[in-house]
Design an enzyme around this catalytic site. Structure first.
Site, PDB file in Angstrom:
ATOM      1  CD  GLN A 192      20.374  67.417 -23.938  1.00  0.00           C
ATOM      2  OE1 GLN A 192      21.059  67.379 -22.912  1.00  0.00           O
ATOM      3  NE2 GLN A 192      20.870  67.849 -25.082  1.00  0.00           N
TER       4      GLN A 192
ATOM      5  CB  CYS B 143      19.264  70.871 -33.370  1.00  0.00           C
ATOM      6  SG  CYS B 143      20.971  71.061 -33.852  1.00  0.00           S
TER       7      CYS B 143
END
Ligand code: C6P
Length: 410
Positions: free
Chosen positions: A208, A369
């Site tokens: 990310q 997740c």
């Protein structure tokens, strides 16, 4: 050209952003705010993949014919572009994998096979399952101990707790660069310095972060850095593991098969040189070709500009969202990426996400997740909006307006 003009121009490169979705009332233009899950692809990436199949498709590193040489050249060019993107020293330090998940599994499997029972791996409480479960599996296999750096109520890692957690048995520190739920950007260089002063290597999950801000692996001095092409305009099924040459040379191969060997007898094999030692079997050639085009695109737009634009979008979103009654936003780190996880009092995140979808707004809902993180926040699931270079203030307005309507109806 000002920012708004730039965004409106580059949106034209993404065919999918013109999509009209059926929903309540008239069709709505897609507002895609699920970029942390995967990003949309510009025309240049789609064209590069098509051109590859139309002109140069062949297997790599095997054939001495023209197509084989062209395919190999394109594949290796993608590696060189990735090296430059990360400012890695050597192209052999770039391993192509299936994604961040496989990159981390590779290190967890190979690195931990060199450890002894009782050795420790230090992780954090905000990890995606990809940077948790591979270590749990390795811990079971090799009798290792996992320890976790906590985060505070703002979603900031408690750096000050490191000395207490540290022992002479710590063998590796693995942490995420940016949390996919809280948006927290961790001060990776500080963690690396702390670990290196104690002779311990560091793996960073950059899934990310690499798409959203310039990453210089030499400046950060990380030992391993993992990320995925599909979260940065490239195709799915291709990821990167950067590893310092000295470390990659020490690690045993992860998967066996063609390409990763120098020679094989019935009794055994001799591993290939880097990076091929870690790339068993026919690789994702079209993925690498598409990823190279994505890196070109990101280079033209500029990672510094992308970071700045996302900061503006995020500040605007965090301000506007305050209008919605009964809404909670998770994470308040001072250095924060374009990820906003939220929940609406009394409404399940899946219902909220389905409601927003009726207005053409795509956000993700679930545990993202990261079960342990959600558990620590005291929530089963949250909705999450995440931004990328093509998002606009108008799209954030559409999302917030839909949320306001949802708050009244749901
Ligand atoms: N997070 C999300 O919606 P893969 O699936 O291998 O490309 O990436 C895994 C991964 C690893 N680390 C972090 C921090 C991530 O956010 C992800 C993927 C997506 O948040 C899909 S679960």
């Amino acid at each position: 050209m000002d920012d708004l003009e730039k965004v409106h121009r580059l949106r034209q490169d993404f065919p999918i952003l013109n999509r009209e979705l059926a929903g309540v009332g008239t069709p709505r233009r897609l507002v895609y705010l699920d970029n942390a899950a995967t990003t949309q692809k510009p025309r240049s990436v789609l064209d590069a993949i098509t051109a590859y199949y139309e002109t140069s498709n062949a297997n790599v590193h095997r054939a001495i014919h023209t197509l084989g040489e062209e395919a190999t050249r394109l594949y290796e060019l993608a590696r060189e572009k990735t090296r430059a993107f990360l400012n890695a020293e050597f192209s052999e330090e770039i391993i192509f994998t299936r994604g961040t998940t496989e990159s981390i599994n590779l290190v967890a499997s190979s690195f931990c096979s060199l450890l002894n029972p009782g050795d420790e791996i230090l992780l954090t409480e905000m990890e995606h399952h990809s940077n948790l479960v591979p270590w749990q599996m390795a811990a079971q296999r090799h009798g290792l101990v996992l320890k976790f750096i906590p985060f505070d109520p703002d979603g900031v890692l408690e750096f000050g707790k490191l000395p207490q957690l540290w022992t002479s048995r710590v063998r590796l520190l693995a942490l995420t660069h940016t949390s996919n739920v809280l948006g927290t950007v961790n001060p990776v260089a500080d963690f690396v310095r702390f670990a290196h002063e104690r002779g311990v290597p560091v793996l960073v999950d950059g899934a990310q972060a690499a798409p959203h801000r310039p990453v210089d692996v030499q400046a950060l001095d990380v030992d391993f850095y993992a990320f995925s092409s599909h979260k940065m305009l490239g195709p799915t099924g291709l990821g990167v593991l950067y590893g310092k040459k000295d470390w990659l040379e020490k690690l045993p191969p992860f998967a066996g098969g063609g390409e990763m060997i120098r020679s094989v007898t019935l009794e055994g094999f001799e591993p290939n040189v880097l990076p091929y030692k870690f790339e068993a079997g026919t690789p994702n050639i079209e993925g690498a070709v598409g990823f190279a085009a994505a890196l070109d695109y990101l280079g033209t737009v500029g990672l510094d500009w992308i970071h700045g634009w996302e900061q503006k979008l995020t500040s605007y979103a965090l301000e506007q969202i305050k209008r919605v009654p009964g809404l909670t936003v998770y994470g308040k780190a001072p250095d924060r990426a374009g990820v906003v996880a939220f929940s609406l009092e009394g409404v399940h995140a899946h219902d909220l996400s389905a409601y927003l979808d009726q207005s053409g707004v795509a956000v993700r809902a679930g545990h993202h997740c990261a079960h342990p993180l959600a558990r620590k926040l005291g929530v089963i699931s949250t909705a999450r909006a995440s931004f990328y270079l093509y998002n606009t203030f108008e799209e954030i307005d559409r999302w917030i307006q839909a949320l306001e309507a949802g708050a009244k109806i749901l």
